[in-house]
Design a protein around this motif. Structure first.
Motif, short mmCIF file in Angstrom:
data_model
loop_
_atom_site.label_atom_id
_atom_site.label_comp_id
_atom_site.label_asym_id
_atom_site.label_seq_id
_atom_site.Cartn_x
_atom_site.Cartn_y
_atom_site.Cartn_z
N GLU A 140 0.85 -1.29 -0.05
CA GLU A 140 -0.01 0.15 -0.09
C GLU A 140 0.96 1.26 -0.01
O GLU A 140 2.01 1.09 0.55
CB GLU A 140 -0.85 0.15 1.30
CG GLU A 140 -2.05 -1.11 1.21
CD GLU A 140 -2.83 -1.02 2.60
OE1 GLU A 140 -2.95 0.14 3.11
OE2 GLU A 140 -3.21 -2.14 2.97
N ARG A 141 0.29 2.24 -0.63
CA ARG A 141 1.12 3.73 -0.56
C ARG A 141 0.40 4.58 0.37
O ARG A 141 -0.95 4.56 0.01
CB ARG A 141 1.13 4.08 -1.90
CG ARG A 141 2.38 3.49 -2.69
CD ARG A 141 2.58 3.91 -3.93
NE ARG A 141 3.59 3.41 -4.86
CZ ARG A 141 4.18 3.64 -5.69
NH1 ARG A 141 4.47 5.01 -5.89
NH2 ARG A 141 5.41 2.94 -6.18
N HIS A 142 1.06 5.28 0.98
CA HIS A 142 0.32 6.32 1.83
C HIS A 142 1.07 7.70 1.49
O HIS A 142 2.25 7.66 1.69
CB HIS A 142 0.49 5.97 3.29
CG HIS A 142 -0.49 4.75 3.67
ND1 HIS A 142 -1.77 4.85 3.90
CD2 HIS A 142 0.07 3.34 3.83
CE1 HIS A 142 -2.17 3.45 4.17
NE2 HIS A 142 -1.03 2.64 3.96
N HIS A 143 0.22 8.69 1.20
CA HIS A 143 1.05 9.92 1.09
C HIS A 143 1.09 10.67 2.27
O HIS A 143 -0.20 10.88 2.68
CB HIS A 143 0.13 10.69 -0.08
CG HIS A 143 0.96 12.18 -0.41
ND1 HIS A 143 2.14 12.22 -0.94
CD2 HIS A 143 0.52 13.28 -0.07
CE1 HIS A 143 2.23 13.39 -1.27
NE2 HIS A 143 1.36 13.97 -0.53
N CYS A 144 2.12 11.35 2.70
CA CYS A 144 2.03 12.00 4.13
C CYS A 144 2.62 13.31 3.65
O CYS A 144 3.38 13.53 2.71
CB CYS A 144 2.98 11.34 4.82
SG CYS A 144 2.80 9.53 5.41
N GLU A 145 1.69 14.33 4.00
CA GLU A 145 2.20 15.67 3.82
C GLU A 145 3.20 16.09 4.86
O GLU A 145 3.18 15.79 6.06
CB GLU A 145 1.02 16.62 4.02
CG GLU A 145 -0.17 16.22 2.81
CD GLU A 145 -1.35 17.25 3.36
OE1 GLU A 145 -1.32 18.41 3.66
OE2 GLU A 145 -2.33 16.85 2.86
#
Length: 150
Positions: A140-145
């Motif tokens: 899974e990919r999670h985009h973190c700001e």
């Protein structure tokens, strides 16, 4: 008028720099530095290796531009007696061959790595039971700001 001269001087300098950079880039592509050269798997099948064979293999790899090899022993001498291998894995004879390969690689400016097990043993074996045969892996990919903190 001075600005025009300065502008043309900058353009001329940039053009000259570009013209001289091209051959250097081309030369680096033709003869890449050691860290950019490709590696290959180097299989030692059934303990059938010799100092002469090791030297010949590494010199051929060097001749075609390889930077290194991953040494990967596959199976033991008893599993294919027709090959007349003598360097059973982890014996003193096998370690003598490994030492010879390291010296030869060093002489040629190459690097060697070693696989952590016998051949393809990581892919499976008798310890894999039927419930584990059809195991699934996922990602899974999670985009973190990015946040700024005071």
């Amino acid at each position: 008028m001075k600005i025009k001269k300065l502008f043309f001087s900058v353009l001329l300098a940039a053009g000259l720099h570009s013209a001289t950079a091209q051959p250097a880039l081309q030369q680096q592509f033709i003869t890449p530095p050691q860290e950019a050269r490709p590696w290959t798997f180097w299989y030692w099948m059934f303990g059938a290796v010799s100092p002469e064979g090791i030297t010949a293999d590494l010199e051929a790899m060097h001749r075609v531009g390889l930077g290194g090899a991953y040494l990967m022993p596959i199976k033991g001498v008893e599993q294919a007696p027709q090959y007349e291998g003598t360097a059973q894995q982890l014996t003193s004879e096998w370690w003598r061959m490994v030492h010879h390969s390291l010296k030869e690689a060093d002489r040629l400016g190459m690097q060697l790595g070693m696989h952590i097990c016998d051949g393809f043993a990581l892919a499976g074996g008798p310890w894999i039971t039927p419930p584990g045969i059809h195991a699934e892996s996922s990602m899974e990919r999670h985009h973190c700001e990015r946040r700024e903190y005071p």
